[in-house]
Write a protein that holds these residues in place. Structure first.
Motif, short mmCIF file in Angstrom:
data_model
loop_
_atom_site.label_atom_id
_atom_site.label_comp_id
_atom_site.label_asym_id
_atom_site.label_seq_id
_atom_site.Cartn_x
_atom_site.Cartn_y
_atom_site.Cartn_z
N THR A 8 15.54 0.25 11.71
CA THR A 8 15.10 0.35 10.21
C THR A 8 14.22 -0.29 9.27
OG1 THR A 8 18.11 1.00 10.48
CG2 THR A 8 16.60 0.25 8.41
N THR A 9 14.11 -2.03 9.77
CA THR A 9 13.08 -3.12 9.14
C THR A 9 12.03 -2.40 9.66
OG1 THR A 9 14.76 -5.04 9.74
CG2 THR A 9 12.42 -4.92 9.15
N ARG A 10 11.42 -1.62 11.05
CA ARG A 10 9.79 -1.28 11.54
C ARG A 10 9.55 -0.08 10.62
NH1 ARG A 10 11.91 -1.50 16.67
NH2 ARG A 10 12.06 1.28 16.33
N VAL A 11 10.88 0.65 10.28
CA VAL A 11 10.28 2.14 9.60
C VAL A 11 9.88 1.43 7.79
CG1 VAL A 11 11.83 4.08 8.37
CG2 VAL A 11 11.77 3.39 10.66
N LEU A 12 11.16 0.83 7.27
CA LEU A 12 10.79 0.48 6.38
C LEU A 12 9.37 -0.42 6.10
CD1 LEU A 12 14.85 -1.01 5.07
CD2 LEU A 12 13.01 0.82 4.61
N SER A 13 9.00 -1.29 6.47
CA SER A 13 7.62 -2.08 6.82
C SER A 13 6.65 -1.43 7.13
CB SER A 13 8.06 -3.09 8.16
OG SER A 13 9.10 -4.07 7.19
N TYR A 14 6.56 -0.05 7.57
CA TYR A 14 5.95 0.70 7.78
C TYR A 14 5.52 1.45 6.95
CZ TYR A 14 4.81 -0.03 12.64
OH TYR A 14 4.06 -0.63 14.21
N SER A 15 6.45 1.88 6.54
CA SER A 15 6.40 2.92 4.62
C SER A 15 6.15 1.83 3.43
CB SER A 15 8.04 2.67 4.84
OG SER A 15 8.59 3.71 5.05
N LEU A 16 6.04 0.71 3.55
CA LEU A 16 5.44 -0.04 2.91
C LEU A 16 3.62 0.06 3.37
CD1 LEU A 16 5.85 -2.21 0.54
CD2 LEU A 16 6.08 -4.13 2.40
N VAL A 17 3.50 -0.34 4.49
CA VAL A 17 2.48 -0.46 5.01
C VAL A 17 1.48 0.62 4.40
CG1 VAL A 17 0.47 -0.77 6.99
CG2 VAL A 17 2.67 -2.14 6.88
N HIS A 18 1.77 1.98 5.00
CA HIS A 18 1.80 3.09 3.97
C HIS A 18 1.28 3.59 2.83
CE1 HIS A 18 0.84 4.84 8.31
NE2 HIS A 18 2.08 4.43 8.67
N GLY A 19 2.27 3.08 2.09
CA GLY A 19 2.51 2.89 1.06
C GLY A 19 1.37 2.63 0.07
N ILE A 20 1.00 1.30 1.02
CA ILE A 20 -0.68 -0.25 0.57
C ILE A 20 -1.44 0.84 0.90
CG2 ILE A 20 -1.62 -1.72 0.79
CD1 ILE A 20 1.02 -3.31 1.84
N TYR A 21 -1.49 1.64 1.93
CA TYR A 21 -2.67 2.59 2.25
C TYR A 21 -2.96 2.93 0.99
CZ TYR A 21 -2.69 0.47 6.58
OH TYR A 21 -3.09 0.12 8.06
N ALA A 22 -1.79 4.34 0.94
CA ALA A 22 -2.00 5.12 -0.34
C ALA A 22 -2.76 4.85 -1.55
CB ALA A 22 -0.83 6.05 -0.59
N LYS A 23 -2.11 3.41 -1.64
CA LYS A 23 -1.93 3.22 -3.13
C LYS A 23 -4.20 2.14 -3.40
CE LYS A 23 -2.15 -1.82 -5.45
NZ LYS A 23 -0.81 -2.50 -5.56
N LEU A 24 -4.49 1.80 -1.77
CA LEU A 24 -5.70 1.24 -1.80
C LEU A 24 -6.88 3.06 -1.83
CD1 LEU A 24 -5.90 -0.92 0.88
CD2 LEU A 24 -5.83 -1.71 -1.34
N MET A 25 -6.26 3.92 -1.63
CA MET A 25 -7.54 4.83 -1.27
C MET A 25 -7.55 5.07 -2.63
SD MET A 25 -6.14 7.52 1.51
CE MET A 25 -7.12 9.08 1.24
N VAL A 26 -6.54 5.22 -4.02
CA VAL A 26 -6.55 5.23 -4.94
C VAL A 26 -7.49 4.16 -5.45
CG1 VAL A 26 -5.83 5.72 -7.62
CG2 VAL A 26 -4.83 7.06 -5.58
N TRP A 27 -6.93 3.17 -5.76
CA TRP A 27 -7.22 1.91 -6.26
C TRP A 27 -7.64 0.83 -5.27
CZ3 TRP A 27 -8.14 1.38 -11.18
CH2 TRP A 27 -8.96 0.28 -11.70
N PRO A 28 -8.70 1.00 -4.69
CA PRO A 28 -10.00 -0.10 -3.32
C PRO A 28 -9.60 -1.70 -3.85
CG PRO A 28 -11.15 1.01 -3.86
CD PRO A 28 -9.58 1.49 -4.65
N VAL A 29 -8.46 -2.32 -4.61
CA VAL A 29 -9.17 -3.85 -4.75
C VAL A 29 -9.05 -4.60 -4.30
CG1 VAL A 29 -8.63 -2.72 -7.30
CG2 VAL A 29 -6.61 -4.21 -6.11
N PHE A 30 -8.19 -5.06 -2.90
CA PHE A 30 -7.64 -5.81 -2.10
C PHE A 30 -7.65 -4.82 -0.62
CE2 PHE A 30 -4.85 -8.10 0.63
CZ PHE A 30 -5.77 -9.01 0.71
N LEU A 31 -8.82 -5.07 -0.15
CA LEU A 31 -9.32 -4.61 1.50
C LEU A 31 -8.92 -5.44 2.28
CD1 LEU A 31 -11.86 -1.91 0.65
CD2 LEU A 31 -9.26 -1.73 0.81
N CYS A 32 -7.83 -5.43 3.62
CA CYS A 32 -7.45 -6.29 4.20
C CYS A 32 -8.30 -5.97 5.96
CB CYS A 32 -6.64 -6.73 4.25
SG CYS A 32 -5.84 -8.58 5.74
N TYR A 33 -8.75 -6.47 6.80
CA TYR A 33 -9.13 -6.55 8.66
C TYR A 33 -8.08 -6.40 9.14
CZ TYR A 33 -9.71 -11.11 9.15
OH TYR A 33 -10.15 -12.27 9.49
#
Length: 152
Positions: free
Chosen positions: A105-130
């Motif tokens: 459950t922690t993995r799924v929720l954490s990956y959901s957050l990461v993919h949500g961050i990716y979606a947000k960065l596609m619209v608003w790319p203010v903070f890019l982390c390598y």
């Protein structure tokens, strides 16, 4: 128009399919460079669906939508097969704490957050982390974590 139209007969349809194939090759190349490149199959399919809704649906457009989805599913499946999924042997918690987490459950929720961050960065790319190493994106433990609303 990325995938072309189908108004001029057989030659126009062949040109349209050639453009679609070329676009798919470029998307596969982007996906091999970074996994998020595969997102563009969905964007291309969404573009074609939008054209069907606004410009009148024809069998050629729906064929292109089906073709894009099939090519996208096939390329993602091949990538998943080649890399043996998302499990990485000898993964330590410092390299990728989400992949090393034992709670599903922690993995799924954490990956959901990461993919949500990716979606947000596609619209608003203010903070890019390598690198998303230790605590760059803290683990999400429960559904009540308000960070899951952040990408919205």
């Amino acid at each position: 128009c990325l995938a072309g139209g189908s108004r001029g007969g057989l030659s126009s349809m062949l040109l349209s399919l050639a453009r679609l194939f070329f676009s798919s090759v470029l998307i596969c190349a982007a996906g091999l460079c970074k996994e998020t490149g595969f997102v563009f199959f969905g964007l291309l399919a969404g573009w074609e669906i939008l054209r069907c809704v606004t410009g009148g649906a024809s069998w050629g457009r729906w064929f292109r939508v089906t073709l894009v989805l099939a090519i996208g599913a096939m390329s993602c499946s091949l990538r998943f097969w080649y890399t043996t999924g998302t499990a990485i042997e000898r993964m330590d918690p410092f390299s990728n704490p989400i992949a090393a987490e034992s709670n599903f459950t922690t993995r799924v929720l954490s990956y959901s957050l990461v993919h949500g961050i990716y979606a947000k960065l596609m619209v608003w790319p203010v903070f890019l982390c390598y690198d998303y190493s230790l605590d760059a994106v803290p683990l999400v433990q429960t559904w009540e974590d308000v960070r899951l609303l952040l990408p919205c």
